[in-house]
Every structure is written in C-alpha cells, then in structure tokens.
Scaffold this motif. Structure first.
Motif, PDB file in Angstrom:
ATOM      1  N   TYR A  62       0.831  -1.204   0.000  1.00 53.68           N
ATOM      2  CA  TYR A  62       0.000   0.000   0.000  1.00 53.68           C
ATOM      3  C   TYR A  62       0.866   1.254   0.000  1.00 53.68           C
ATOM      4  CZ  TYR A  62      -3.762  -3.157   1.401  1.00 53.68           C
ATOM      5  OH  TYR A  62      -4.681  -4.182   1.439  1.00 53.68           O
ATOM      6  N   LYS A  63       0.365   2.262  -0.657  1.00 53.34           N
ATOM      7  CA  LYS A  63       0.981   3.581  -0.556  1.00 53.34           C
ATOM      8  C   LYS A  63       0.412   4.267   0.680  1.00 53.34           C
ATOM      9  CE  LYS A  63      -0.499   6.745  -3.394  1.00 53.34           C
ATOM     10  NZ  LYS A  63      -0.719   7.554  -4.633  1.00 53.34           N
ATOM     11  N   GLY A  64       1.282   4.934   1.439  1.00 57.39           N
ATOM     12  CA  GLY A  64       0.798   5.599   2.640  1.00 57.39           C
ATOM     13  C   GLY A  64       1.654   6.795   3.003  1.00 57.39           C
ATOM     14  N   ARG A  65       1.086   7.701   3.766  1.00 56.74           N
ATOM     15  CA  ARG A  65       1.827   8.870   4.233  1.00 56.74           C
ATOM     16  C   ARG A  65       2.069   8.730   5.724  1.00 56.74           C
ATOM     17  NH1 ARG A  65       2.975  13.593   1.964  1.00 56.74           N
ATOM     18  NH2 ARG A  65       1.465  13.294   0.292  1.00 56.74           N
ATOM     19  N   LEU A  66       3.335   8.702   6.122  1.00 54.54           N
ATOM     20  CA  LEU A  66       3.693   8.535   7.519  1.00 54.54           C
ATOM     21  C   LEU A  66       3.510   9.839   8.290  1.00 54.54           C
ATOM     22  CD1 LEU A  66       6.967   6.467   6.943  1.00 54.54           C
ATOM     23  CD2 LEU A  66       4.666   5.600   7.441  1.00 54.54           C
ATOM     24  N   ARG A  67       3.629   9.770   9.605  1.00 56.80           N
ATOM     25  CA  ARG A  67       3.413  10.949  10.454  1.00 56.80           C
ATOM     26  C   ARG A  67       4.352  12.096  10.126  1.00 56.80           C
ATOM     27  NH1 ARG A  67       2.929   8.094  16.432  1.00 56.80           N
ATOM     28  NH2 ARG A  67       0.818   7.216  16.180  1.00 56.80           N
ATOM     29  N   ASP A  68       5.582  11.746   9.684  1.00 55.51           N
ATOM     30  CA  ASP A  68       6.549  12.800   9.364  1.00 55.51           C
ATOM     31  C   ASP A  68       6.354  13.376   7.967  1.00 55.51           C
ATOM     32  OD1 ASP A  68       7.430  10.748   7.756  1.00 55.51           O
ATOM     33  OD2 ASP A  68       9.371  10.510   8.733  1.00 55.51           O
ATOM     34  N   GLY A  69       5.300  12.928   7.284  1.00 53.03           N
ATOM     35  CA  GLY A  69       4.990  13.456   5.959  1.00 53.03           C
ATOM     36  C   GLY A  69       5.574  12.666   4.810  1.00 53.03           C
ATOM     37  N   LYS A  70       6.460  11.714   5.088  1.00 52.01           N
ATOM     38  CA  LYS A  70       7.068  10.916   4.022  1.00 52.01           C
ATOM     39  C   LYS A  70       6.053   9.956   3.413  1.00 52.01           C
ATOM     40  CE  LYS A  70      11.841  10.704   5.771  1.00 52.01           C
ATOM     41  NZ  LYS A  70      12.868   9.785   6.344  1.00 52.01           N
ATOM     42  N   MET A  71       6.133   9.812   2.086  1.00 52.86           N
ATOM     43  CA  MET A  71       5.355   8.778   1.432  1.00 52.86           C
ATOM     44  C   MET A  71       6.106   7.463   1.572  1.00 52.86           C
ATOM     45  SD  MET A  71       2.629  10.182   0.427  1.00 52.86           S
ATOM     46  CE  MET A  71       1.989   8.754  -0.456  1.00 52.86           C
ATOM     47  N   ALA A  72       5.376   6.390   1.767  1.00 54.03           N
ATOM     48  CA  ALA A  72       6.001   5.091   1.989  1.00 54.03           C
ATOM     49  C   ALA A  72       5.254   3.996   1.248  1.00 54.03           C
ATOM     50  CB  ALA A  72       6.042   4.771   3.481  1.00 54.03           C
ATOM     51  N   ALA A  73       5.985   2.938   0.923  1.00 49.54           N
ATOM     52  CA  ALA A  73       5.390   1.708   0.393  1.00 49.54           C
ATOM     53  C   ALA A  73       5.321   0.736   1.566  1.00 49.54           C
ATOM     54  CB  ALA A  73       6.239   1.149  -0.736  1.00 49.54           C
ATOM     55  N   ILE A  74       4.125   0.339   1.926  1.00 43.56           N
ATOM     56  CA  ILE A  74       3.898  -0.448   3.135  1.00 43.56           C
ATOM     57  C   ILE A  74       3.517  -1.870   2.721  1.00 43.56           C
ATOM     58  CG2 ILE A  74       2.489  -0.647   5.213  1.00 43.56           C
ATOM     59  CD1 ILE A  74       2.290   2.470   5.113  1.00 43.56           C
ATOM     60  N   LYS A  75       4.450  -2.788   2.945  1.00 43.56           N
ATOM     61  CA  LYS A  75       4.325  -4.171   2.477  1.00 43.56           C
ATOM     62  C   LYS A  75       3.732  -5.022   3.599  1.00 43.56           C
ATOM     63  CE  LYS A  75       7.412  -7.856   0.745  1.00 43.56           C
ATOM     64  NZ  LYS A  75       8.824  -8.128   0.377  1.00 43.56           N
ATOM     65  N   VAL A  76       2.486  -5.418   3.432  1.00 40.57           N
ATOM     66  CA  VAL A  76       1.757  -6.170   4.454  1.00 40.57           C
ATOM     67  C   VAL A  76       1.791  -7.656   4.090  1.00 40.57           C
ATOM     68  CG1 VAL A  76      -0.449  -6.461   5.643  1.00 40.57           C
ATOM     69  CG2 VAL A  76       0.231  -4.190   4.808  1.00 40.57           C
ATOM     70  N   LEU A  77       2.436  -8.453   4.924  1.00 38.27           N
ATOM     71  CA  LEU A  77       2.510  -9.884   4.654  1.00 38.27           C
ATOM     72  C   LEU A  77       1.239 -10.560   5.147  1.00 38.27           C
ATOM     73  CD1 LEU A  77       6.204 -10.586   5.706  1.00 38.27           C
ATOM     74  CD2 LEU A  77       5.301  -9.791   3.525  1.00 38.27           C
ATOM     75  N   SER A  78       0.633 -11.355   4.293  1.00 36.01           N
ATOM     76  CA  SER A  78      -0.608 -12.025   4.671  1.00 36.01           C
ATOM     77  C   SER A  78      -0.315 -13.196   5.591  1.00 36.01           C
ATOM     78  CB  SER A  78      -1.345 -12.516   3.425  1.00 36.01           C
ATOM     79  OG  SER A  78      -0.622 -13.559   2.812  1.00 36.01           O
ATOM     80  N   VAL A  79      -1.315 -13.639   6.295  1.00 36.26           N
ATOM     81  CA  VAL A  79      -1.170 -14.767   7.207  1.00 36.26           C
ATOM     82  C   VAL A  79      -0.749 -16.014   6.438  1.00 36.26           C
ATOM     83  CG1 VAL A  79      -2.407 -16.295   8.790  1.00 36.26           C
ATOM     84  CG2 VAL A  79      -2.849 -13.836   8.828  1.00 36.26           C
TER      85      VAL A  79
END
Length: 385
Positions: A62-79
């Motif tokens: 997922y694309k997301g914006r962290l608290r410090d304002g940085k854009m991040a790619a957030i890789k969520v591993l499924s169960v």
C-alpha cells in the motif's frame, strides 16, 4: 466514501509462536524503526483498496503517508504468506544496515501481534515487470538512454552487495519484478527476503533452491550451489529482457523463439544480435552499445560460473571502461535444460521439488510480484519480440 480496513487478525495461528522470537530479533537491529500497527493503518487510510499499489503471494503493498509526511510503500505480509519469519527477519537485517542509490531504503517494520509489515521508501514508477515488460499497461517511455541507465544502475547495486559489503550479500531473486523505479526511473533493487550473507572465506554455500525459474543459474537450480555468480546469471537474463523489451519466456511465440536466452545465443552465433533489440525503440538506439549490452548478457549467463564476470567487471563493460571480447563468450546455461529437469522430476504436476522437501510453484506472470521461495516461469508477455 469510507474505506474498510484489511483484516489480518482472526484465529490464532502458528505464527503466534514466533512473536517473541521476532521481537527479540528486531530489538537487536539498530537501524530499523518499529512502527505501531495503528500508525500504519492510519498512514494507509485503514489499508484502503485505492491505496493498494501491488499484490503478490506475500500479501499486498500500500501507498501511505507517515506521520513525518514521508510517502512510503507499506508491504503487508498475509497470514498465508510463503515468506516466513526467517525471510521477514532476513529482509530487515540485510537492508536496514546498508544504503546505496540503487537499493530500496527500509524505513522500518511492524511486528505487532500477528502482523508482519515492512515499510519502504515509496517509488513512483513501480517495477520493470509492470512497466517495461508490461507493455500496454504502462504509459512510460523507455528510451535507449533510460534503459542503459537502468542496466548500469542495477549492475552497480549488485556490485555493491557483492563486493563492498561484509559479509557479502547474494540476493538470490534478481528479476524484473524486483527492480523498482523512482520518479526519475532510477532503478532500485528490492525484496531481500531470500538474500544470503556469505563470509568472505567461503567460496560457495549449499542451500535450498529459492528464486524464479528463468532467472536461476543452472548450478544453483540443479545442485543448490550458491555463489555470487548466481546473481550474475540472473542479471544477465534481466539485461536481455531490458534490451529486448520482452520476458525471458513467452509461450505465445513460435517454439524457436520462446526462450529469450536461447534465441540470443543463436543470433550471436550468426552475428545477428541486433535483431534482439526492442522494435519499439525504432532507430532511437546506439547499435554498437546495444550489441555490447547483449554480449555482456551472454557473458553473464555462461554455463560455467567461473567464466562469468564479477559485477564490478560488468559495470566496467557496460560503461565502456573495459571492452567485450567475443572470444570469451561461451555457451550459456539454457532454460530448456532446467525445464527438462522439472519435467523429469514432476511428470504429473506443475511443481518442482527444490531440494528442501518442499514443493515450489512454477507459474507466474510478468505483471505480478512472485512469492518468496518460488521458482516461477515468467510466461506472459503483451508484446512479441
């Protein structure tokens, strides 16, 4: 409209047994920031589907914006992810302690409860498999100058892993879907879950086979013998793909053209390598440079590991600091030989036993991120060479 979250919880699973182990391991890693699940949930707007930028056997990105304002790619591993605790921790350990222009940057991770999440810098232009090799699915234009930049950048990133880091790192899964592109189309090597750290005093290690068939060096695929030259072989295949604009395997083509490396070898012997250059480039490429890059790919994919150049030598060959000697190019390790091996081992299924007692998937697409620990045929291509 409200976006509903992605549920990763539910019933207790065997992964709970590893929570303490993960916490202890992560606490020893100095450069990995630990994010709370709540913070990452907020960054992605509750893992909203509109923020999903990738999906594979490991889970979703997922694309997301962290608290410090940085854009991040957030890789969520499924169960159900085939990337286990070991691979999760390996990826954190390897990439958190190194930094290079041509490697992805790890911001941190989350190992809260049953959740396993990796947080990387956000790269605007996805992967080579979804852009260059995806053809009709991308609006990006890959000029010859851009392609040379990508090839040399990946080579430099690998040379750094192989020769400037101690213990040195063998990536084990160099392929188009693991080469990400930033806004300037600078390449970044990603996905270090299969990486091996090898002490300098060892010539090779014997290990279970993991990676993607089509990019796997023959000595590694057949005997589990891993050296840096396995990555060199994979890079050679990637180099062929970038210059030709097609996947290494395309079952839609006539039988004599299905395997890219075999076609390259035939054309080299006839002195007609130029036919392999992507037709979409038109006349917008340097003929001498293109043939040089293709010859370097053949040097990298020679069947004998000792005949393949080091990655630092590859960089010099690609940049013109060294000249390619045609007489040093010998027959490559052919994918068809590994296909025959697969068929011999599994006459009734589509899987190949990888020496660890586990079966590994052998199907994939050029437009998806393959799962960890799999040997995958890349068979879908939207354009014919």
């Amino acid at each position: 409209m409200t976006c509903f979250g992605l549920c990763l919880g539910g019933k207790a699973s065997p992964r709970h047994n590893h929570v303490v182990e993960i916490d202890e391991e992560i606490s020893t890693i100095e450069n990995a920031r630990v994010y709370s699940y709540r913070e990452l949930r907020a960054a992605t707007e509750d893992f909203c589907p509109v923020n999903k930028i990738g999906k594979g056997g490991f889970g979703s990105v997922y694309k997301g914006r962290l608290r410090d304002g940085k854009m991040a790619a957030i890789k969520v591993l499924s169960v159900e992810s085939k990337q286990g605790v070991k691979e999760f921790l390996t990826e954190i350990k390897v990439i958190s302690n190194i930094e290079h222009e041509n490697l992805v940057k790890l911001y941190g991770c989350c190992a809260e409860g049953d959740h396993r999440i990796l947080v990387y810098n956000y790269l605007e232009n996805n992967s080579l498999s979804q852009t260059l090799l995806g053809g009709a699915h991308s609006s990006l234009q890959f000029s010859w100058i851009t392609r040379t930049k990508i090839c040399i950048g990946v080579a430099r990133g690998l040379a750094f892993l192989h020769e400037e880091v101690q213990p040195y790192i063998v990536h084990r899964d160099i392929k188009a879907s693991n080469i990400l592109l930033d806004k300037d189309l600078t390449p970044k090597i990603s996905d270090f879950g299969l990486a091996k750290l090898i002490p300098a005093d060892l010539t090779h290690v014997s290990t279970r086979v993991a990676g993607t068939l089509g990019y796997l060096a023959p000595e590694y695929a057949m005997r589990g013998q891993l050296t840096r030259k396995a990555d060199v072989y994979s890079f050679g295949i990637l180099l062929l793909e970038i210059v030709s604009g097609r996947c290494n395997t395309n079952k839609r083509l006539p039988i004599e053209e299905q395997y890219l490396l075999e076609r390259a070898w035939r054309l080299f012997k006839k002195g007609e390598l130029i036919q392999l250059v992507d037709a979409l480039l038109g006349d917008d490429f340097d003929v001498v440079d293109a043939c040089k890059f293709l010859k370097v790919s053949l040097l990298c994919t020679q069947v004998m590991p000792k005949s393949r150049p080091s990655m630092s030598t590859v960089v010099k060959l690609l940049t013109g600091e060294m000249q390619v000697n045609d007489e040093e190019i010998s027959e490559p390790g052919m994918l068809s030989d590994l296909v025959s091996l697969r068929n011999q081992k599994n006459t009734s299924s589509d899987t190949l036993s990888a020496g660890s007692g586990k079966q590994v998937d052998s199907s994939s697409s050029a437009n998806t991120t393959a799962t960890h620990g799999t040997m995958t045929f890349t068979t879908i291509d939207d354009r014919k060479s």
